[in-house]
Design a protein around this motif. Structure first.
Motif, PDB file in Angstrom:
ATOM      1  N   LEU A  83       0.424  14.750   6.485  1.00 16.45           N
ATOM      2  CA  LEU A  83      -0.321  13.563   6.897  1.00 16.45           C
ATOM      3  C   LEU A  83      -1.674  13.960   7.472  1.00 16.45           C
ATOM      4  CD1 LEU A  83       2.374  11.297   8.506  1.00 16.45           C
ATOM      5  CD2 LEU A  83       1.331  11.138   6.274  1.00 16.45           C
ATOM      6  N   LEU A 126      -7.201  -1.854   4.800  1.00 15.44           N
ATOM      7  CA  LEU A 126      -6.449  -0.608   4.667  1.00 15.44           C
ATOM      8  C   LEU A 126      -7.111   0.525   5.442  1.00 15.44           C
ATOM      9  CD1 LEU A 126      -5.527  -0.502   0.898  1.00 15.44           C
ATOM     10  CD2 LEU A 126      -4.065  -0.968   2.819  1.00 15.44           C
ATOM     11  N   TYR A 129      -5.627   2.641   8.277  1.00 11.09           N
ATOM     12  CA  TYR A 129      -4.554   3.637   8.132  1.00 11.09           C
ATOM     13  C   TYR A 129      -5.059   5.062   8.228  1.00 11.09           C
ATOM     14  CZ  TYR A 129      -1.215   0.116   7.309  1.00 11.09           C
ATOM     15  OH  TYR A 129      -0.418  -0.953   7.496  1.00 11.09           O
ATOM     16  N   ILE A 132      -5.271   5.650  11.940  1.00 13.72           N
ATOM     17  CA  ILE A 132      -3.978   5.715  12.632  1.00 13.72           C
ATOM     18  C   ILE A 132      -3.248   6.997  12.258  1.00 13.72           C
ATOM     19  CG2 ILE A 132      -1.687   4.709  12.813  1.00 13.72           C
ATOM     20  CD1 ILE A 132      -2.669   2.109  12.769  1.00 13.72           C
ATOM     21  N   TRP A 136      -2.105   9.950  14.801  1.00 14.67           N
ATOM     22  CA  TRP A 136      -0.705  10.264  15.053  1.00 14.67           C
ATOM     23  C   TRP A 136      -0.365  11.689  14.625  1.00 14.67           C
ATOM     24  CZ3 TRP A 136       3.572  11.436  11.974  1.00 14.67           C
ATOM     25  CH2 TRP A 136       4.784  11.447  12.672  1.00 14.67           C
ATOM     26  N   PHE A 144      -4.533  10.308  19.677  1.00 14.43           N
ATOM     27  CA  PHE A 144      -3.631   9.167  19.631  1.00 14.43           C
ATOM     28  C   PHE A 144      -4.252   7.949  20.309  1.00 14.43           C
ATOM     29  CE2 PHE A 144       0.382   7.017  20.941  1.00 14.43           C
ATOM     30  CZ  PHE A 144       0.785   6.721  19.657  1.00 14.43           C
ATOM     31  N   LEU A 148      -5.075   4.328  18.561  1.00 13.12           N
ATOM     32  CA  LEU A 148      -4.558   3.035  19.033  1.00 13.12           C
ATOM     33  C   LEU A 148      -5.699   2.067  19.282  1.00 13.12           C
ATOM     34  CD1 LEU A 148      -1.694   3.922  21.493  1.00 13.12           C
ATOM     35  CD2 LEU A 148      -1.556   3.149  19.155  1.00 13.12           C
TER      36      LEU A 148
ATOM     37  N   ASN B  26      11.942  10.786   9.804  1.00 16.11           N
ATOM     38  CA  ASN B  26      10.935  10.398  10.791  1.00 16.11           C
ATOM     39  C   ASN B  26      10.573   8.926  10.603  1.00 16.11           C
ATOM     40  OD1 ASN B  26       8.588  10.099  12.293  1.00 16.11           O
ATOM     41  ND2 ASN B  26       8.018  12.225  11.982  1.00 16.11           N
ATOM     42  N   VAL B  28       8.032   7.210  11.491  1.00 14.33           N
ATOM     43  CA  VAL B  28       6.647   6.973  11.074  1.00 14.33           C
ATOM     44  C   VAL B  28       6.513   7.178   9.570  1.00 14.33           C
ATOM     45  CG1 VAL B  28       4.281   7.751  11.325  1.00 14.33           C
ATOM     46  CG2 VAL B  28       5.716   7.561  13.319  1.00 14.33           C
ATOM     47  N   HIS B  29       7.211   8.200   9.052  1.00 18.05           N
ATOM     48  CA  HIS B  29       7.182   8.396   7.600  1.00 18.05           C
ATOM     49  C   HIS B  29       7.807   7.195   6.889  1.00 18.05           C
ATOM     50  CE1 HIS B  29       6.923  13.051   7.991  1.00 18.05           C
ATOM     51  NE2 HIS B  29       5.888  12.415   8.485  1.00 18.05           N
ATOM     52  N   LEU B  32       5.307   4.523   6.598  1.00 14.39           N
ATOM     53  CA  LEU B  32       4.294   4.856   5.598  1.00 14.39           C
ATOM     54  C   LEU B  32       4.842   4.652   4.185  1.00 14.39           C
ATOM     55  CD1 LEU B  32       2.631   7.932   7.241  1.00 14.39           C
ATOM     56  CD2 LEU B  32       1.658   5.685   6.893  1.00 14.39           C
ATOM     57  N   ILE B  35       4.753   1.057   3.397  1.00 14.81           N
ATOM     58  CA  ILE B  35       3.411   0.637   2.995  1.00 14.81           C
ATOM     59  C   ILE B  35       3.170   0.980   1.536  1.00 14.81           C
ATOM     60  CG2 ILE B  35       0.976   1.098   3.381  1.00 14.81           C
ATOM     61  CD1 ILE B  35       1.853   1.605   6.352  1.00 14.81           C
ATOM     62  N   PHE B  39       2.366  -1.603  -1.496  1.00 21.81           N
ATOM     63  CA  PHE B  39       1.190  -1.385  -2.324  1.00 21.81           C
ATOM     64  C   PHE B  39       1.547  -1.433  -3.802  1.00 21.81           C
ATOM     65  CE2 PHE B  39      -2.732   0.670  -3.480  1.00 21.81           C
ATOM     66  CZ  PHE B  39      -3.570   0.130  -2.545  1.00 21.81           C
ATOM     67  N   TYR B  61       0.518  -8.096   4.432  1.00 19.43           N
ATOM     68  CA  TYR B  61       1.612  -7.175   4.768  1.00 19.43           C
ATOM     69  C   TYR B  61       1.100  -5.793   5.111  1.00 19.43           C
ATOM     70  CZ  TYR B  61       5.092 -10.569   3.859  1.00 19.43           C
ATOM     71  OH  TYR B  61       5.873 -11.671   3.963  1.00 19.43           O
ATOM     72  N   VAL B  62       0.244  -5.224   4.243  1.00 17.11           N
ATOM     73  CA  VAL B  62      -0.210  -3.863   4.510  1.00 17.11           C
ATOM     74  C   VAL B  62      -1.233  -3.862   5.639  1.00 17.11           C
ATOM     75  CG1 VAL B  62      -1.210  -1.824   3.483  1.00 17.11           C
ATOM     76  CG2 VAL B  62       0.223  -3.297   2.114  1.00 17.11           C
ATOM     77  N   ALA B  66       2.229  -4.326   8.659  1.00 13.18           N
ATOM     78  CA  ALA B  66       2.626  -2.921   8.719  1.00 13.18           C
ATOM     79  C   ALA B  66       1.871  -2.164   9.806  1.00 13.18           C
ATOM     80  CB  ALA B  66       2.407  -2.264   7.360  1.00 13.18           C
ATOM     81  N   VAL B  67       0.635  -2.621  10.123  1.00 14.35           N
ATOM     82  CA  VAL B  67      -0.102  -1.971  11.216  1.00 14.35           C
ATOM     83  C   VAL B  67       0.657  -2.149  12.521  1.00 14.35           C
ATOM     84  CG1 VAL B  67      -2.218  -2.031  12.556  1.00 14.35           C
ATOM     85  CG2 VAL B  67      -2.334  -2.203  10.106  1.00 14.35           C
ATOM     86  N   MET B  70       3.612   0.127  12.584  1.00 11.88           N
ATOM     87  CA  MET B  70       3.155   1.481  12.901  1.00 11.88           C
ATOM     88  C   MET B  70       2.943   1.630  14.397  1.00 11.88           C
ATOM     89  SD  MET B  70       2.507   3.775  10.546  1.00 11.88           S
ATOM     90  CE  MET B  70       1.005   4.696  10.642  1.00 11.88           C
ATOM     91  N   PHE B  71       2.300   0.613  14.960  1.00  5.32           N
ATOM     92  CA  PHE B  71       1.999   0.603  16.389  1.00  5.32           C
ATOM     93  C   PHE B  71       3.265   0.828  17.187  1.00  5.32           C
ATOM     94  CE2 PHE B  71      -1.170  -0.644  19.375  1.00  5.32           C
ATOM     95  CZ  PHE B  71      -2.314  -0.692  18.620  1.00  5.32           C
ATOM     96  N   MET B  74       5.105   4.273  16.360  1.00  4.14           N
ATOM     97  CA  MET B  74       4.417   5.451  16.890  1.00  4.14           C
ATOM     98  C   MET B  74       4.634   5.601  18.384  1.00  4.14           C
ATOM     99  SD  MET B  74       0.795   5.974  14.994  1.00  4.14           S
ATOM    100  CE  MET B  74       0.044   4.673  15.889  1.00  4.14           C
ATOM    101  N   MET B  75       4.764   4.464  19.079  1.00  3.10           N
ATOM    102  CA  MET B  75       4.890   4.541  20.533  1.00  3.10           C
ATOM    103  C   MET B  75       6.318   4.829  20.953  1.00  3.10           C
ATOM    104  SD  MET B  75       1.933   2.791  21.998  1.00  3.10           S
ATOM    105  CE  MET B  75       1.733   1.075  22.208  1.00  3.10           C
TER     106      MET B  75
END
Lengths: 337, 211
Positions: A83, A126, A129, A132, A136, A144, A148, B26, B28-29, B32, B35, B39, B61-62, B66-67, B70-71, B74-75
């Motif tokens: 990533l 997009l 991304y 982000i 991350w 990070f 955010l 994971n 987060v993966h 992704l 997403i 797409f 959506y994306v 999805a943001v 992610m938020f 990730m936290m």
């Protein structure tokens, strides 16, 4: 020869050639935009700017590019390697593919699609991304925090930007970028929709993470924000992506509000000038304003940035949308009605 | 020819990323890959001629939903060991739910009949020379206006509900009042004094209003 371009292979080759014809000037434009920024900011701050490499420092962007290429790419030990490497590619790739629908003259676009403006909105949504993922995957607190901040900021300003675009669209009656420009034959939308024009430009600054909204970077508080861990070419890609996005937002502003390739003075000697030239002049004016703003205004505080987006821009753009729709309806000026 | 190849490639990526959403370790993966799945679904819409839906899928959506995913993800403080323990405990339950879902889908698939008008509609998804967006809009805002407005009202109510649930009026910290700041005059806050050498100026006691 022309028959060859109608076959399957021919279409692919033609598309690749068209893309190259767009991407090569775009990259050169990005390189010289960094130069222009340093020169203009130098002039504003009574400095000289780059003036050593080549005549007037004109070879400076290439010297910088070479420097970036020969530096070592460092991947932090705790990072998510795949990533981490993908993030700058996403940022730069998105900044370039959005250009597929931008018409620089009547019909001069790689893809003249019916939902052109929606495509632009989708690609710009997009863009968050890249930032982000970079923040991350770096596995660093500064990165990070920057990610955010940037995510919240871009999502917030996209809302008012969407309303501005809808306001333009109800005046045009089409989502096609070519139609949007042609609808401004008589008057540029910047004049009747002036408040929307201002909001769009400021939202554009926020969308591209430019000063005074560059809180994602914020070098005085979070070092360099989301790209603090990046070096060499991966850093260069973020850098190029930011400038390509600036040019993209300027092109969008030109198309939506400044009449695209149309001549500002609609009679003889001015209409002989090719549309591309007018387009570029308007584009440069927007870009100059971007740099001018950066050299003039101090950075926003984060809560004020959010307050501006949600409490000022959103109500104004929503109200103006209702007003414009009402005026068009009452006077029967709605297109395709 | 090319359309078929692209269709199969995109569908394969869509299915593979859907599998990865549930199987990657994971979170987060997982988001992704979700997403990526959205797409590719948008590309499929595009190939079916539904350009407006494709773009809206990406934007909504994306670009927004999805943001937020992610938020949150990730936290989260993800403890991978605890996650793996959970897999063994909940695997039978998950398996049972999966089987029930599969049987239900199988029932639906067996008793599937195509509506009489649907075949004709599929042959001409876009009516005449009208563009996709215009066709959708002229249907949505005329024939289905009440359903559309109802959906909007439901969303508004749930949005207000979410705001009411999370809004707490905490009266701590200094709150910025922009109007008050703008109304401040130099005379209210500044005082010119001639300070004598070696003595300096004496500060008057500060009042709450002067701040």
């Amino acid at each position: 020869m022309m028959a060859f371009f109608d076959t399957d292979v021919g279409i692919v080759i033609l598309t690749i050639l068209k893309s190259l014809a767009l991407i090569v000037p775009l990259l050169i434009g990005v390189a010289y935009l960094t130069y222009a920024e340093r020169k203009v900011m130098g002039a504003i701050q009574l400095r000289k700017g780059p003036n050593v490499v080549g005549p007037f420092g004109l070879a400076q962007p290439f010297a910088d590019a070479l420097k970036m290429m020969f530096k070592e790419t460092i991947i932090p030990a705790g990072s998510d390697r795949i990533l981490f490497i993908m993030a700058p590619m996403i940022t730069f790739g998105l900044a370039v593919i959005a250009w597929a629908v931008i018409p620089v003259n009547d019909g001069w676009a790689i893809a003249n699609i019916n939902v052109g403006i929606l495509y632009l909105l989708a690609i710009s949504s997009l863009g968050v991304y890249g930032i982000i993922i970079a923040g991350w995957s770096s596995n660093s607190k500064y990165a990070f925090l920057g990610a955010l901040r940037s995510a919240a900021q871009m999502v917030s300003y996209e809302v008012s930007m969407g309303f501005v675009i809808v306001t333009v669209l109800i005046c045009v009656g089409s989502l096609n970028l070519n139609d949007i420009v042609m609808a401004q034959r008589h008057i540029w939308f910047a004049i009747p929709l002036f408040p929307m024009f201002v909001i769009f430009f400021i939202s554009g600054l926020a969308e591209t993470n430019r000063a005074p909204f560059d809180l994602a970077e914020g070098e005085t508080e979070i070092v360099a924000g989301f790209f603090v861990e990046y070096s060499a070419m991966s850093f260069a890609l973020f850098f190029l992506g930011e400038y390509a996005n600036m040019i993209l937002i300027s092109a969008t502003t030109t198309i939506l509000f400044l009449g695209g390739w149309l001549s500002p003075i609609p009679f003889a000697p001015f209409t002989w000038v090719p549309g591309v030239v007018w387009f570029l002049i308007k584009l440069f004016a927007c870009l100059f304003t971007f740099i001018w703003v950066r050299a003039t205004f101090p950075r926003y505080r984060y809560d004020q940035l959010m307050a501006l987006g949600w409490k000022v821009f959103l109500p104004i753009s929503l109200g103006y949308l209702v007003l414009v729709a009402g005026v068009l309806e009452v006077f029967g000026w709605l297109p395709n009605a | 020819m090319i359309e078929n190849i692209v269709f199969y490639i995109v569908s394969a990526i869509l299915l593979a990323s859907a599998v990865m959403v549930v199987s990657s370790r994971n979170p987060v993966h997982s988001v992704l890959f979700l997403i990526l799945a959205f797409f590719n679904a948008a590309v499929l819409f595009l190939m079916a001629g539904a350009e407006f839906l494709a773009m809206v899928l990406v934007i909504v959506y994306v670009g927004a939903v999805a943001v937020l995913f992610m938020f949150v993800v990730m936290m989260l403080d993800v403890d991978f060991v605890a996650l793996r323990e959970g897999v063994q405990r909940y695997a039978p339950v998950g398996f049972a739910v999966g089987i029930i879902l599969f049987v239900e889908i199988a029932f639906v698939a067996i008793s599937w009949t195509v509506a009489p008008g649907a075949t004709a509609a599929r042959l001409s998804p876009v009516p005449g020379d009208v563009s996709n967006t215009v066709a959708l809009g002229s249907l949505l805002y005329t024939k289905y206006i009440f359903l559309f407005q109802m959906a909007g009202a439901i969303l508004l109510v749930s949005m207000i509900g979410a705001i009411v649930l999370t809004l707490r009026d905490r009266n701590r910290g200094k709150r910025q009042n922009v109007t008050m700041q703008h109304e401040r005059m130099p005379a209210d806050t500044m005082r010119m004094v001639n300070a004598k050498l070696g003595e300096g100026a004496v500060m008057p006691p500060q009042t709450e209003e002067a701040l």
